[in-house]
Every structure is written in C-alpha cells, then in structure tokens.
Design a protein around this motif. Structure first.
Motif, PDB file in Angstrom:
ATOM      1  N   PHE A 284       0.345  -1.471  -0.171  1.00  0.00           N
ATOM      2  CA  PHE A 284      -0.239   0.360   0.246  1.00  0.00           C
ATOM      3  C   PHE A 284       1.271   1.482  -0.088  1.00  0.00           C
ATOM      4  O   PHE A 284       0.750   2.517  -0.884  1.00  0.00           O
ATOM      5  CB  PHE A 284      -0.889  -0.284   1.418  1.00  0.00           C
ATOM      6  N   TRP A 285       1.653   1.349   0.950  1.00  0.00           N
ATOM      7  CA  TRP A 285       2.834   2.546   1.207  1.00  0.00           C
ATOM      8  C   TRP A 285       3.775   3.177  -0.218  1.00  0.00           C
ATOM      9  O   TRP A 285       3.930   3.789  -0.648  1.00  0.00           O
ATOM     10  CB  TRP A 285       3.665   2.217   2.004  1.00  0.00           C
ATOM     11  N   LEU A 286       4.134   1.815  -0.864  1.00  0.00           N
ATOM     12  CA  LEU A 286       4.818   1.887  -2.312  1.00  0.00           C
ATOM     13  C   LEU A 286       4.109   2.239  -3.095  1.00  0.00           C
ATOM     14  O   LEU A 286       4.137   3.330  -4.125  1.00  0.00           O
ATOM     15  CB  LEU A 286       4.740   0.090  -2.623  1.00  0.00           C
ATOM     16  N   LEU A 287       2.824   1.992  -3.388  1.00  0.00           N
ATOM     17  CA  LEU A 287       1.761   2.038  -4.561  1.00  0.00           C
ATOM     18  C   LEU A 287       1.459   3.390  -4.124  1.00  0.00           C
ATOM     19  O   LEU A 287       1.065   4.578  -5.089  1.00  0.00           O
ATOM     20  CB  LEU A 287       0.275   1.423  -4.318  1.00  0.00           C
ATOM     21  N   ALA A 288       1.255   4.008  -2.785  1.00  0.00           N
ATOM     22  CA  ALA A 288       1.257   5.425  -2.388  1.00  0.00           C
ATOM     23  C   ALA A 288       2.346   5.943  -2.736  1.00  0.00           C
ATOM     24  O   ALA A 288       1.551   7.407  -3.685  1.00  0.00           O
ATOM     25  CB  ALA A 288       1.290   5.753  -0.538  1.00  0.00           C
ATOM     26  N   PHE A 289       3.429   6.180  -3.425  1.00  0.00           N
ATOM     27  CA  PHE A 289       4.435   6.647  -3.483  1.00  0.00           C
ATOM     28  C   PHE A 289       4.381   6.849  -5.202  1.00  0.00           C
ATOM     29  O   PHE A 289       5.268   7.827  -5.199  1.00  0.00           O
ATOM     30  CB  PHE A 289       5.528   5.942  -2.854  1.00  0.00           C
TER      31      PHE A 289
ATOM     32  N   LEU B 189      -7.742   4.533  -7.402  1.00  0.00           N
ATOM     33  CA  LEU B 189      -9.640   3.932  -7.482  1.00  0.00           C
ATOM     34  C   LEU B 189      -8.090   2.737  -6.503  1.00  0.00           C
ATOM     35  O   LEU B 189      -9.221   1.735  -5.063  1.00  0.00           O
ATOM     36  CB  LEU B 189      -9.740   3.241  -8.659  1.00  0.00           C
ATOM     37  N   SER B 190      -7.173   2.284  -6.917  1.00  0.00           N
ATOM     38  CA  SER B 190      -6.557   1.028  -6.249  1.00  0.00           C
ATOM     39  C   SER B 190      -6.250   1.201  -4.603  1.00  0.00           C
ATOM     40  O   SER B 190      -6.695   0.117  -3.834  1.00  0.00           O
ATOM     41  CB  SER B 190      -5.341   0.300  -6.494  1.00  0.00           C
ATOM     42  N   LEU B 191      -5.640   2.080  -4.487  1.00  0.00           N
ATOM     43  CA  LEU B 191      -5.729   2.781  -2.838  1.00  0.00           C
ATOM     44  C   LEU B 191      -6.748   3.531  -1.775  1.00  0.00           C
ATOM     45  O   LEU B 191      -6.559   2.108  -1.165  1.00  0.00           O
ATOM     46  CB  LEU B 191      -4.649   4.326  -3.045  1.00  0.00           C
ATOM     47  N   GLY B 192      -8.282   3.777  -2.406  1.00  0.00           N
ATOM     48  CA  GLY B 192      -9.025   4.071  -1.937  1.00  0.00           C
ATOM     49  C   GLY B 192      -9.188   2.311  -1.544  1.00  0.00           C
ATOM     50  O   GLY B 192     -10.202   2.307  -0.208  1.00  0.00           O
TER      51      GLY B 192
ATOM     52  N   ASN C 296      -8.341  -0.206  -1.645  1.00  0.00           N
ATOM     53  CA  ASN C 296      -7.297  -1.120  -0.324  1.00  0.00           C
ATOM     54  C   ASN C 296      -7.360  -0.876   0.803  1.00  0.00           C
ATOM     55  O   ASN C 296      -7.857  -1.492   1.846  1.00  0.00           O
ATOM     56  CB  ASN C 296      -5.767  -1.051  -0.828  1.00  0.00           C
ATOM     57  N   HIS C 297      -7.735   0.864   0.836  1.00  0.00           N
ATOM     58  CA  HIS C 297      -7.743   1.588   2.287  1.00  0.00           C
ATOM     59  C   HIS C 297      -9.417   1.568   2.909  1.00  0.00           C
ATOM     60  O   HIS C 297      -9.813   1.084   4.120  1.00  0.00           O
ATOM     61  CB  HIS C 297      -7.278   2.799   2.195  1.00  0.00           C
ATOM     62  N   LEU C 298     -10.397   1.298   1.395  1.00  0.00           N
ATOM     63  CA  LEU C 298     -11.265   1.743   2.144  1.00  0.00           C
ATOM     64  C   LEU C 298     -12.506  -0.186   2.891  1.00  0.00           C
ATOM     65  O   LEU C 298     -12.976   0.401   3.482  1.00  0.00           O
ATOM     66  CB  LEU C 298     -12.342   2.576   1.968  1.00  0.00           C
ATOM     67  N   LEU C 299     -12.069  -0.802   1.677  1.00  0.00           N
ATOM     68  CA  LEU C 299     -12.726  -1.581   1.378  1.00  0.00           C
ATOM     69  C   LEU C 299     -12.217  -3.136   1.507  1.00  0.00           C
ATOM     70  O   LEU C 299     -12.845  -4.068   2.167  1.00  0.00           O
ATOM     71  CB  LEU C 299     -13.574  -1.773   0.008  1.00  0.00           C
ATOM     72  N   LYS C 300     -11.134  -2.697   1.187  1.00  0.00           N
ATOM     73  CA  LYS C 300     -10.306  -4.480   1.322  1.00  0.00           C
ATOM     74  C   LYS C 300     -10.702  -5.160   1.259  1.00  0.00           C
ATOM     75  O   LYS C 300     -10.464  -6.639   1.458  1.00  0.00           O
ATOM     76  CB  LYS C 300     -10.695  -4.837   3.347  1.00  0.00           C
ATOM     77  N   MET C 301     -11.111  -5.063  -0.178  1.00  0.00           N
ATOM     78  CA  MET C 301     -11.390  -6.076  -0.673  1.00  0.00           C
ATOM     79  C   MET C 301      -9.833  -6.420  -1.817  1.00  0.00           C
ATOM     80  O   MET C 301      -9.596  -6.167  -3.369  1.00  0.00           O
ATOM     81  CB  MET C 301     -12.337  -6.173  -2.430  1.00  0.00           C
ATOM     82  N   ASP C 302      -8.768  -7.705  -1.479  1.00  0.00           N
ATOM     83  CA  ASP C 302      -7.961  -7.670  -2.387  1.00  0.00           C
ATOM     84  C   ASP C 302      -7.936  -7.880  -3.386  1.00  0.00           C
ATOM     85  O   ASP C 302      -7.086  -7.847  -4.704  1.00  0.00           O
ATOM     86  CB  ASP C 302      -7.378  -9.139  -1.587  1.00  0.00           C
TER      87      ASP C 302
END
Length: 277
Positions: free
Chosen positions: A40-45, A83-86, A88-94
């Motif tokens: 998640f943090w790599l993707l955020a970067f 969208l992927s970040l959102g 992952n953070h909100l819905l936890k749908m891997d």
C-alpha cells in the motif's frame, strides 16, 4: 526538467509499482497483512510521483493532459492507482486491488516505454533497451525462484522416500522436515509467478515496439505462457484444492521441466529471442 531525468523518474516509478504488485500478489494468496501494508505504501509513493508528473505537465502545457492517446493513458493509469488505493484503504477487497494494479501496471508500462513521446530519438531507443533489460531481469529472477522451488520439492520427495522406507540416519536428519520443505517450495512459486507475469507484460510491450511482425505462435512466447499456466495451476491446486504432499511436489518438478525446455530449447527455436541463444 530534462527528458532524461523525467525518463529516469518514470523508470523508478515502474520498478516501485512492480514491487507493489508483487507484494499485493503475496497478500492476495497468502493473506499477509504486513505485505499488504508495505504494498500500500509503495503504491502510495507511486501515486505521489504520478501526481507530481501530472501537475508538472499541466503547468508546462497549460492544459489538462487528456488530448492525446499517451496523455490519456497516463491519466488512466493515475485513475487506476487512485482507485486501487481507495479500495485497499476503505473496502479491503484484495481480489479487486490486485487485478486493478495489474491493469494499471500494463497501462503505465505502455505509456512510459512508448518511444515517440520523447523528443530525443536516442533517449527513446535507450528506454526501449532498458525495457528489454527489465523484462529479461524479471524473467531470470522468476526462473531463479522456480529453481529453488524445484530444489525443495526434490528434497521433499527424497525425504518422503527415506521416511517411507524407514531409512533412518544422518541423511534423514540433515534434510528439513516435510512441512517446511513443502512450505519453502510453495513460497518460491508465490514469488516467481508474479515476477514472470510482469516480465511477460513488459516483454509484450517491447515486442509491440521493436518486433511488430513477431509471430505470436513463436515457441518462446508459447513456452512462456505455458510455464505461467503450469505454475498458476500449482498455486490453484495448493490454495483452492488444498493439495499437498507428494502429488504437489511431482507437479512442481514437472513444471520445472517446462522452465528448462523454455529456457534452453524454445529459446533456440525462437525467431527473435536471440539473447537466450
């Protein structure tokens, strides 16, 4: 910012994105929350770099970057990462997060390694060469992971045979126990499959640019996708069907034979994979 510096930052973005996808894959099939957090943090970067690129481009051009195909692709990749970040953070749908990132990685690779978007022809050719280098490096790393998995499976079969024949001795003690051997073999396949998948994505991008007349029935292409299919079936048997033990180890050994055939034989028969010859 010069084209060369921008190109280097784009390449860094692709590498970080690839690491994020690898970790998301590990979390997807192994439910490892630590891997998910790092991914998640790599993707955020990646998102921060993408956003900076977009803002820089908008300032330079004085318009929103959607008027050409290349601009649209990059904005599309930015949307997918957002969208992927959102999700992952909100819905936890891997499941959705992983496949959204695969799509985002494909779109970003198409955009970044398209040579005609750079003013310098030399820079464009250099990027294509580096695309090929990344493709080959990831393919060989995946082969290395499959090789280690093969070694653990062979040791599993040897230990299994010794136990079945009740051959007690120092050889039995020096080999790790069966569950550990099976777990190590499995984890190396988990690492190898996404690396091979990303390598194939980048390889197809390179082929579209440099070998547009490439026959898709080329033996190396068929062999690579066959290899991906065999190891994907391994993961399916292990995770979904719950298969374990000798049968799974034998499937892994058979899959590694595809690795050897693909690397040594299909590379010779390929019409354009000359660097493996």
């Amino acid at each position: 910012m010069s084209d060369i510096h921008m190109a280097r930052l784009h390449e860094l973005t692709v590498i970080i994105y690839a690491l994020s996808v690898l970790l998301y894959f590990f979390d997807f099939i192994h439910h490892n929350r630590k891997a998910n957090r790092v991914a998640f943090w790599l993707l955020a970067f990646v998102w921060i770099l993408q956003t900076a690129f977009l803002l820089f481009y908008m300032v330079n051009t004085g318009r929103f970057p959607v008027l050409t195909i290349m601009e649209g692709l990059y904005f599309y990749a930015w949307i997918l990462v957002s969208l992927s970040l959102g999700i992952n953070h909100l819905l936890k749908m891997d499941f959705i997060v992983f496949f959204t990132n695969i799509l985002g990685f494909i779109v970003m690779a198409i955009h970044i390694f398209a040579p005609h978007q750079y003013e310098s022809h030399v820079l464009g050719e250099q990027l294509i060469s580096e695309l090929l280098l990344i493709h080959i490096t990831m393919a060989i790393l995946s082969y290395g992971a499959f090789s280690m998995s093969f070694v653990f499976s062979v040791l599993y079969l040897l230990q299994y045979d010794l136990l079945k024949r009740k051959k007690w001795g120092t050889r039995l003690v020096r080999i790790a126990d069966l569950p550990r051997l099976e777990q190590f073999s499995y984890l190396h396949v988990v690492a190898g499959v996404p690396m091979l998948l990303l390598s194939l994505i980048l390889g197809m991008q390179w082929a579209f640019i440099k070998v547009p007349e490439m026959p898709w029935y080329d033996m190396k292409v068929i062999g690579s996708f066959l290899l991906l299919a065999f190891y994907s079936i391994y993961l399916y048997l292990r995770i979904v069907r719950g298969m374990s033990g000798k049968s799974l180890a034998l499937w892994n050994v058979a899959s590694f034979l595809i690795v050897l055939i693909n690397f040594f034989l299909f590379g010779k028969l390929s019409s354009f994979h000359f660097w493996y010859s």
